[in-house]
Design a protein around this motif. Structure first.
Motif, PDB file in Angstrom:
ATOM      1  N   SER A   1       0.817  -1.217   0.000  1.00 22.06           N
ATOM      2  CA  SER A   1       0.000   0.000   0.000  1.00 22.06           C
ATOM      3  C   SER A   1       0.849   1.264   0.000  1.00 22.06           C
ATOM      4  O   SER A   1       0.369   2.354  -0.320  1.00 22.06           O
ATOM      5  CB  SER A   1      -0.919   0.012   1.226  1.00 22.06           C
ATOM      6  OG  SER A   1      -0.149  -0.064   2.426  1.00 22.06           O
ATOM      7  N   GLY A   2       2.116   1.139   0.340  1.00 23.23           N
ATOM      8  CA  GLY A   2       2.984   2.320   0.369  1.00 23.23           C
ATOM      9  C   GLY A   2       4.248   2.023   1.140  1.00 23.23           C
ATOM     10  O   GLY A   2       4.494   0.900   1.587  1.00 23.23           O
ATOM     11  N   ALA A   3       5.077   3.062   1.286  1.00 21.28           N
ATOM     12  CA  ALA A   3       6.344   2.906   1.999  1.00 21.28           C
ATOM     13  C   ALA A   3       6.099   2.681   3.478  1.00 21.28           C
ATOM     14  O   ALA A   3       5.092   3.136   4.027  1.00 21.28           O
ATOM     15  CB  ALA A   3       7.197   4.154   1.794  1.00 21.28           C
ATOM     16  N   PRO A   4       6.993   1.942   4.169  1.00 28.16           N
ATOM     17  CA  PRO A   4       6.828   1.727   5.610  1.00 28.16           C
ATOM     18  C   PRO A   4       6.934   3.049   6.368  1.00 28.16           C
ATOM     19  O   PRO A   4       7.515   4.021   5.882  1.00 28.16           O
ATOM     20  CB  PRO A   4       7.974   0.777   5.954  1.00 28.16           C
ATOM     21  CG  PRO A   4       8.995   0.981   4.881  1.00 28.16           C
ATOM     22  CD  PRO A   4       8.213   1.296   3.655  1.00 28.16           C
ATOM     23  N   ALA A   5       6.371   3.064   7.570  1.00 25.61           N
ATOM     24  CA  ALA A   5       6.357   4.298   8.360  1.00 25.61           C
ATOM     25  C   ALA A   5       7.763   4.748   8.727  1.00 25.61           C
ATOM     26  O   ALA A   5       8.040   5.946   8.801  1.00 25.61           O
ATOM     27  CB  ALA A   5       5.519   4.073   9.619  1.00 25.61           C
ATOM     28  N   ARG A   6       8.654   3.810   8.955  1.00 27.12           N
ATOM     29  CA  ARG A   6      10.018   4.191   9.296  1.00 27.12           C
ATOM     30  C   ARG A   6      10.981   3.166   8.714  1.00 27.12           C
ATOM     31  O   ARG A   6      10.603   2.027   8.426  1.00 27.12           O
ATOM     32  CB  ARG A   6      10.200   4.273  10.810  1.00 27.12           C
ATOM     33  CG  ARG A   6      10.027   2.960  11.552  1.00 27.12           C
ATOM     34  CD  ARG A   6      10.157   3.127  13.048  1.00 27.12           C
ATOM     35  NE  ARG A   6      10.086   1.837  13.742  1.00 27.12           N
ATOM     36  CZ  ARG A   6      11.138   1.051  13.944  1.00 27.12           C
ATOM     37  NH1 ARG A   6      12.338   1.425  13.509  1.00 27.12           N
ATOM     38  NH2 ARG A   6      10.981  -0.109  14.581  1.00 27.12           N
TER      39      ARG A   6
ATOM     40  N   TRP B   1       7.923   1.991  -3.862  1.00 30.25           N
ATOM     41  CA  TRP B   1       7.026   1.015  -3.240  1.00 30.25           C
ATOM     42  C   TRP B   1       5.782   0.858  -4.116  1.00 30.25           C
ATOM     43  O   TRP B   1       4.751   1.470  -3.905  1.00 30.25           O
ATOM     44  CB  TRP B   1       6.653   1.466  -1.836  1.00 30.25           C
ATOM     45  CG  TRP B   1       7.871   1.665  -0.973  1.00 30.25           C
ATOM     46  CD1 TRP B   1       8.567   2.818  -0.786  1.00 30.25           C
ATOM     47  CD2 TRP B   1       8.540   0.654  -0.223  1.00 30.25           C
ATOM     48  NE1 TRP B   1       9.633   2.608   0.043  1.00 30.25           N
ATOM     49  CE2 TRP B   1       9.651   1.278   0.417  1.00 30.25           C
ATOM     50  CE3 TRP B   1       8.323  -0.705  -0.006  1.00 30.25           C
ATOM     51  CZ2 TRP B   1      10.516   0.599   1.243  1.00 30.25           C
ATOM     52  CZ3 TRP B   1       9.191  -1.398   0.819  1.00 30.25           C
ATOM     53  CH2 TRP B   1      10.274  -0.755   1.437  1.00 30.25           C
ATOM     54  N   LEU B   2       5.907   0.024  -5.145  1.00 29.13           N
ATOM     55  CA  LEU B   2       4.821  -0.194  -6.100  1.00 29.13           C
ATOM     56  C   LEU B   2       3.833  -1.214  -5.541  1.00 29.13           C
ATOM     57  O   LEU B   2       4.202  -2.059  -4.700  1.00 29.13           O
ATOM     58  CB  LEU B   2       5.384  -0.699  -7.431  1.00 29.13           C
ATOM     59  CG  LEU B   2       6.487   0.170  -8.073  1.00 29.13           C
ATOM     60  CD1 LEU B   2       7.000  -0.502  -9.342  1.00 29.13           C
ATOM     61  CD2 LEU B   2       5.968   1.563  -8.368  1.00 29.13           C
ATOM     62  N   PRO B   3       2.581  -1.202  -5.990  1.00 27.09           N
ATOM     63  CA  PRO B   3       1.596  -2.184  -5.523  1.00 27.09           C
ATOM     64  C   PRO B   3       2.041  -3.627  -5.768  1.00 27.09           C
ATOM     65  O   PRO B   3       1.717  -4.534  -4.996  1.00 27.09           O
ATOM     66  CB  PRO B   3       0.339  -1.843  -6.319  1.00 27.09           C
ATOM     67  CG  PRO B   3       0.502  -0.391  -6.658  1.00 27.09           C
ATOM     68  CD  PRO B   3       1.969  -0.186  -6.883  1.00 27.09           C
ATOM     69  N   THR B   4       2.802  -3.836  -6.857  1.00 27.99           N
ATOM     70  CA  THR B   4       3.230  -5.198  -7.198  1.00 27.99           C
ATOM     71  C   THR B   4       4.458  -5.645  -6.415  1.00 27.99           C
ATOM     72  O   THR B   4       4.809  -6.834  -6.418  1.00 27.99           O
ATOM     73  CB  THR B   4       3.552  -5.282  -8.699  1.00 27.99           C
ATOM     74  OG1 THR B   4       4.504  -4.256  -9.022  1.00 27.99           O
ATOM     75  CG2 THR B   4       2.301  -5.087  -9.528  1.00 27.99           C
TER      76      THR B   4
END
Length: 357
Positions: A310-315, A339-342
């Motif tokens: 869903s996206g990049a990690p928080a940290r 950080w792509l969906p795939t």
């Protein structure tokens, strides 16, 4: 009675004959002078100097040759010179010499030459053809250089290198053991211990791979290239054996200095993928494509087949910081994560000169 015209023609012919005879004498004198000068020069050289006819028959050796070998003058003319070689080295020396005679390519070979003491010493033999105006080989001029002392030093250095490498491997093993002993029984730190030991093991594999392996039989040693190094680093991952972790594209030689940061970077990426990324899934995969581009070497790391992102990690953790530091500071490059969906995609480039030096 001859006429004035006949007398004049006779004198002209006699003059031409004398000039031709004088010219021949001058040429012979020049050739003799040139030969004497060559012999004097060759005898002052520290190397053994020799020459052959176009067919390879030896017809000259300088004083250094006879001083080194102790052979009687003229005893090594023709093809008799080969008997001065160590029997084990004769086939290869003959093969290269015949190839040079057939093609005109420069001759170079290392072999053991019998010294006047009866011992064999390593020498470096070289020869170049002398090409005439008709573009044909007139003769070959060669040298033999005593490299026995250099060989002995190289052998001594290799023994020292093997001993140092053995001790470094022991240090890696001791550090891993200390980590295990220190954190034994503490479940909270068990994962950290495994991660640290994995990094230490990656460094150990990189060190073992890039160090010289002169103790191996000739032909067994592989050239240390980026693709070979990555294959060695990935060999401990089941995904690599299952061909779900692949390497493709170009290649470049890697130095022992560059192997350490390269090993850390790709060990970290593969480990993270196994824990959190595509390789954590049964059918997930990672494809690494290498592309030389001028003075840079580009890597494209593509993960697919894993859980949707869903996206990049928080940290970012320490491992990510270690990767960034290794790429930017030690390899003089840059790294960009997408950080792509795939799946995660990483575009990384490093200076080719940093990898090779």
């Amino acid at each position: 009675m001859p006429t004035r015209s006949e007398i004049k023609n006779f004198r002209l012919d006699e003059y031409r004959d004398r000039r031709h005879s004088d010219s021949q004498l001058q040429e012979r004198g020049a050739l003799q002078l040139s030969g004497d000068a060559f012999h004097a020069l060759a005898d002052t050289m520290p190397q053994m100097v020799w020459s052959t006819l176009p067919d390879g028959d030896h017809d000259y050796y300088n004083a250094r040759w006879y001083e080194f070998t102790g052979a009687p003058a003229g005893s090594t003319d023709g093809e008799a010179w080969a008997d001065m070689f160590h029997p084990d080295d004769q086939p290869e020396a003959w093969r290269r010499w015949k190839l040079s005679l057939a093609t005109g390519e420069p001759y170079e070979v290392e072999y053991r030459l019998r010294h006047r003491s009866g011992q064999y010493r390593w020498v470096l033999g070289r020869a170049l053809p002398i090409i005439g105006p008709d573009q044909k080989i007139q003769r070959w001029i060669g040298t033999c250089t005593d490299i026995e002392d250099a060989k002995q030093i190289a052998s001594h250095n290799e023994i020292l290198s093997q001993e140092l490498s053995h001790r470094i491997k022991n240090i890696f093993a001791i550090i891993s053991g200390l980590v295990s002993m220190t954190l034994r029984g503490d479940e909270k730190l068990a994962a950290m211990a495994d991660t640290l030991k994995g990094r230490i093991a990656a460094l150990g594999r990189a060190h073992e791979y890039v160090r010289p392996h002169n103790d191996k039989p000739e032909g067994d040693s592989k050239e240390v290239t980026i693709r070979h190094l990555l294959s060695e680093i990935f060999a401990s991952y089941p995904a690599f054996t299952d061909q779900r972790l692949t390497i493709s594209g170009g290649d470049i030689v890697v130095s022992d200095r560059a192997a350490t940061p390269v090993a850390l970077v790709f060990h970290e990426l593969a480990t993270n993928s196994m824990k959190y990324g595509a390789l954590a899934a049964e059918h997930g995969r990672v494809d690494v494509v290498i592309s030389p581009d001028g003075g840079m070497l580009r890597f494209k790391w593509t993960e697919s087949g894993g859980a949707a992102i869903s996206g990049a990690p928080a940290r970012s953790g320490f491992g990510s910081k270690l990767v960034d530091m290794s790429v930017t500071q030690q390899l003089g490059g840059s790294l960009e994560r997408s950080w792509l969906p795939t799946g995660l995609q990483i575009m990384m480039e490093v200076q080719a000169s940093r990898l090779a030096s």
